[in-house]
Each structure stands twice: as C-alpha cells, then as structure tokens.
Design a protein around this motif. Structure first.
Motif, PDB file in Angstrom:
ATOM      1  N   GLU A 111      34.085  49.995  22.224  1.00 21.29           N
ATOM      2  CA  GLU A 111      33.336  49.508  23.391  1.00 21.29           C
ATOM      3  C   GLU A 111      34.026  48.276  23.981  1.00 21.29           C
ATOM      4  N   VAL A 112      34.446  47.360  23.108  1.00 20.55           N
ATOM      5  CA  VAL A 112      35.143  46.155  23.576  1.00 20.55           C
ATOM      6  C   VAL A 112      36.438  46.543  24.274  1.00 20.55           C
ATOM      7  N   ARG A 113      37.163  47.489  23.679  1.00 20.04           N
ATOM      8  CA  ARG A 113      38.433  47.921  24.281  1.00 20.04           C
ATOM      9  C   ARG A 113      38.197  48.555  25.654  1.00 20.04           C
ATOM     10  N   ARG A 114      37.154  49.409  25.737  1.00 17.43           N
ATOM     11  CA  ARG A 114      36.845  50.039  27.018  1.00 17.43           C
ATOM     12  C   ARG A 114      36.463  48.980  28.055  1.00 17.43           C
ATOM     13  N   ASN A 115      35.654  47.994  27.625  1.00 18.28           N
ATOM     14  CA  ASN A 115      35.275  46.907  28.536  1.00 18.28           C
ATOM     15  C   ASN A 115      36.490  46.105  28.978  1.00 18.28           C
ATOM     16  N   ARG A 116      37.430  45.870  28.053  1.00 18.04           N
ATOM     17  CA  ARG A 116      38.640  45.124  28.409  1.00 18.04           C
ATOM     18  C   ARG A 116      39.486  45.901  29.417  1.00 18.04           C
ATOM     19  N   GLN A 117      39.564  47.215  29.191  1.00 17.34           N
ATOM     20  CA  GLN A 117      40.340  48.030  30.133  1.00 17.34           C
ATOM     21  C   GLN A 117      39.702  47.983  31.521  1.00 17.34           C
ATOM     22  N   GLU A 118      38.361  48.092  31.567  1.00 14.76           N
ATOM     23  CA  GLU A 118      37.668  47.999  32.857  1.00 14.76           C
ATOM     24  C   GLU A 118      37.874  46.614  33.469  1.00 14.76           C
ATOM     25  N   TYR A 119      37.798  45.585  32.614  1.00 13.48           N
ATOM     26  CA  TYR A 119      37.998  44.219  33.095  1.00 13.48           C
ATOM     27  C   TYR A 119      39.403  44.049  33.668  1.00 13.48           C
ATOM     28  N   ASP A 120      40.408  44.586  32.944  1.00 19.87           N
ATOM     29  CA  ASP A 120      41.789  44.475  33.436  1.00 19.87           C
ATOM     30  C   ASP A 120      41.955  45.187  34.768  1.00 19.87           C
ATOM     31  N   ALA A 121      41.324  46.381  34.888  1.00 17.29           N
ATOM     32  CA  ALA A 121      41.418  47.120  36.148  1.00 17.29           C
ATOM     33  C   ALA A 121      40.760  46.326  37.280  1.00 17.29           C
ATOM     34  N   LEU A 122      39.565  45.766  36.997  1.00 17.79           N
ATOM     35  CA  LEU A 122      38.877  44.960  38.012  1.00 17.79           C
ATOM     36  C   LEU A 122      39.663  43.691  38.329  1.00 17.79           C
ATOM     37  N   ALA A 123      40.267  43.101  37.289  1.00 19.33           N
ATOM     38  CA  ALA A 123      41.044  41.868  37.503  1.00 19.33           C
ATOM     39  C   ALA A 123      42.239  42.138  38.410  1.00 19.33           C
ATOM     40  N   LYS A 124      42.879  43.307  38.232  1.00 25.26           N
ATOM     41  CA  LYS A 124      44.009  43.650  39.103  1.00 25.26           C
ATOM     42  C   LYS A 124      43.553  43.784  40.547  1.00 25.26           C
ATOM     43  N   ILE A 125      42.387  44.425  40.731  1.00 27.30           N
ATOM     44  CA  ILE A 125      41.863  44.577  42.103  1.00 27.30           C
ATOM     45  C   ILE A 125      41.497  43.217  42.672  1.00 27.30           C
ATOM     46  N   ILE A 126      40.823  42.388  41.854  1.00 29.13           N
ATOM     47  CA  ILE A 126      40.374  41.073  42.330  1.00 29.13           C
ATOM     48  C   ILE A 126      41.563  40.177  42.642  1.00 29.13           C
ATOM     49  N   ASN A 127      42.624  40.277  41.831  1.00 29.83           N
ATOM     50  CA  ASN A 127      43.786  39.417  42.045  1.00 29.83           C
ATOM     51  C   ASN A 127      44.522  39.720  43.347  1.00 29.83           C
ATOM     52  N   LYS A 128      44.245  40.883  43.933  1.00 30.25           N
ATOM     53  CA  LYS A 128      44.859  41.196  45.225  1.00 30.25           C
ATOM     54  C   LYS A 128      44.266  40.336  46.335  1.00 30.25           C
ATOM     55  N   TYR A 129      43.075  39.839  46.125  1.00 29.15           N
ATOM     56  CA  TYR A 129      42.375  39.043  47.136  1.00 29.15           C
ATOM     57  C   TYR A 129      42.450  37.568  46.765  1.00 29.15           C
ATOM     58  N   PRO A 130      42.304  36.678  47.774  1.00 30.58           N
ATOM     59  CA  PRO A 130      42.358  35.240  47.476  1.00 30.58           C
ATOM     60  C   PRO A 130      41.166  34.815  46.608  1.00 30.58           C
ATOM     61  N   ASN A 131      41.379  33.687  45.936  1.00 30.97           N
ATOM     62  CA  ASN A 131      40.318  33.234  45.041  1.00 30.97           C
ATOM     63  C   ASN A 131      39.166  32.612  45.840  1.00 30.97           C
ATOM     64  N   ARG A 132      38.117  32.250  45.142  1.00 33.40           N
ATOM     65  CA  ARG A 132      36.885  31.770  45.786  1.00 33.40           C
ATOM     66  C   ARG A 132      37.124  30.474  46.552  1.00 33.40           C
ATOM     67  N   ARG A 133      37.916  29.572  45.965  1.00 34.23           N
ATOM     68  CA  ARG A 133      38.168  28.287  46.629  1.00 34.23           C
ATOM     69  C   ARG A 133      38.861  28.513  47.981  1.00 34.23           C
ATOM     70  N   GLU A 134      39.902  29.383  47.936  1.00 33.07           N
ATOM     71  CA  GLU A 134      40.611  29.661  49.192  1.00 33.07           C
ATOM     72  C   GLU A 134      39.695  30.356  50.196  1.00 33.07           C
ATOM     73  N   THR A 135      38.897  31.303  49.675  1.00 36.57           N
ATOM     74  CA  THR A 135      37.968  32.020  50.570  1.00 36.57           C
ATOM     75  C   THR A 135      36.941  31.056  51.152  1.00 36.57           C
TER      76      THR A 135
END
Length: 199
Positions: A111-135
């Motif tokens: 479960e932790v591994r699956r969550n990490r994989q989902e987190y990594d996938a979401l992190a890659k998508i999120i990293n394409k956009y500027p961070n909150r401070r810049e936004t």
C-alpha cells in the motif's frame, strides 16, 4: 569367507552372555534347584555350584540394572522428545504468528509503495506548474494590474462622459449658433427686400 552356524552362535553368546534374560532366569532357577536338591555333591562341588549361582545371579542383576538404566534412559529420552516437541510446537506457533505479521506488513508495504508511486506521478505533474509562492505572486500581480485597469477604465469612463457632455454642449452651441445665423440671414433677407421695395 562365510560365517558358520557355530561362529554365529559364539558371537551371539558373546553379545548376550548366557542368552536372553528369560533363559538366564531359567538357568539360575535350575542351578539353584540342583544345588538345593543334590545331596550327593561334595563340599567343593557345592561351593563351585554356589559360586556359579552367584555368578548367574550377578549376571541377572547386571541385566536388570542394564534394563533399568535403559528404561531410565528411554524415559529421559521421552521427556526430552516431549520437551523438544513442545519447543517445536511453540516455534511453529511463533512462526505462524510471524507469518501473519509479515503478511500484514507486506500488505502495508505494498500500500505504501502504491501510494508512493501515485505520489511520484502526481509530483511529476505538479512540478510542471509553478509553485504556490510564484502563483500567489502572479495572482497578486494580475490583481494589481486588474485594479489598475479598473481605475483606468473608470477614469476613461469619466473622461468619455465629460467629453460627451462637452460634445452635447458643443452641439447645443452649434445649434444655437446655426439658429442665430439663420435668424441673421432672415434678417438680412428681410432688410434687402425692404430696401428693394423702397427703391
């Protein structure tokens, strides 16, 4: 070289002594009865028979001690085997409990591994956009620009309204001027007509 029947019997007697325990007891009983009932024997024969009986008796006692030691040893071995069996059973139960625990840990780890994989996938998508401070800065800048544009619009609206009023005033003034000019033209025409008539 093949062993003969005599060799086999000799070897067996050396291992078993006089034979089995039952045969020893029978031999002891026969020797004792013969010694007790035989009155014809001499003192030396009687003592020899007596020593033979003692020898057979010591062999029986030795055999009994050996049997008792074997029984004691078997009893100790039985207790050891019971202890070993209990220890094996305890270890088996412990191993089963550990297997259940490890299975639960494996489920959690998956479960932790699956969550990490989902987190990594979401992190890659999120990293394409500027961070909150810049936004946030960009939003604040856009809000500031929007406020400036709103103020400019309001200023321009006021200016347009002022120009419209001025234009209306100008049109009104032009209309009045035109009316005056028309009146003046009429007056001039009327003056020329009266002059022509008087001539």
């Amino acid at each position: 070289m093949s062993a003969t029947d005599d060799d086999i019997m000799r070897t067996r007697l050396m291992i078993e002594g006089e034979g089995s325990d039952y045969r020893r007891l029978n031999n002891l009983l026969r020797s004792f009865m013969k010694w007790c009932l035989n009155d014809d024997q001499t003192q030396e024969e009687s003592e020899a028979a007596y020593h033979q009986i003692l020898f057979i008796l010591s062999q029986c006692e030795f055999a009994m001690e050996k049997i008792q030691l074997s029984v004691d040893m078997y009893e100790r071995e039985k207790q050891n085997y019971q202890l070993l069996s209990s220890e094996i059973e305890r270890r088996r139960e412990t191993a089963e409990n550990e297997i259940v625990t490890y299975k639960d840990q494996l489920v959690d780890a998956r479960e932790v591994r699956r969550n990490r994989q989902e987190y990594d996938a979401l992190a890659k998508i999120i990293n394409k956009y500027p961070n909150r401070r810049e936004t946030t800065k960009e939003i604040e800048s856009l809000e500031h620009s929007l406020l400036d544009l709103s103020q400019n619009k309001e200023r321009l609206s006021l200016k347009v309204e002022e120009r419209r009023k001025e234009f209306c005033l100008l049109v009104h003034s032009v209309n009045e001027l035109q009316a005056l000019l028309q009146d003046d033209e009429l007056d001039v025409k009327d003056g020329n007509s009266s002059m022509d008539m008087s001539q």
